[in-house]
Design a protein around this motif. Sequence first.
Motif: not given
Length: 158
Positions: A43-67
């Motif tokens: 429930g954190f996002v409701h629809d498809r994300l654009d590429p930069s949003e996906v990059d931030d989400l992946v960064n969050l999942a991998v690094n535990g933050e979005v520096a």
Amino acid sequence: MDSSFRGNYDSGEDFVLEYGDLRFTFAERDFAERCEQAAVRLGFVHDRLDPSEVDDLVNLAVNGEVAEPLSNLGAHVNDCWTELSGPAERSLVHWLRRLVFRGAWLDQRVKEGELDVRFDEVEQRFEYVQPARDDEPVELAPAPSWFTVAYVPVDERR
């Protein structure tokens, strides 16, 4: 072949998740899609994300933050960090990783013939079933919701 051996999920070498004896490796696209799907399920996002949003989400999942946010999603994560971080087992990062891992684990079980996938006409969704148990559905543990701090793109806010 030892039927009790469970293989490790592998779609590439860009990202690695390990848990116990399991080591799952992911191609960049596979991992990004799984992160996006997990964020939708939570429930954190409701629809498809654009590429930069996906990059931030992946960064969050991998690094535990979005520096250094690349998008409004990354900025939103930082703005709502107190609500998203919480105790380790209740953080958004924990649940993103958990759902990515769980999805890959289930897909590997399908590949190895332990599970099948079928479409539930009543619920209008796909589900995993156990062929060895007369196609009994696999009950997945419920995931918490981050709906109250969900990311809504600027152009969708009212």
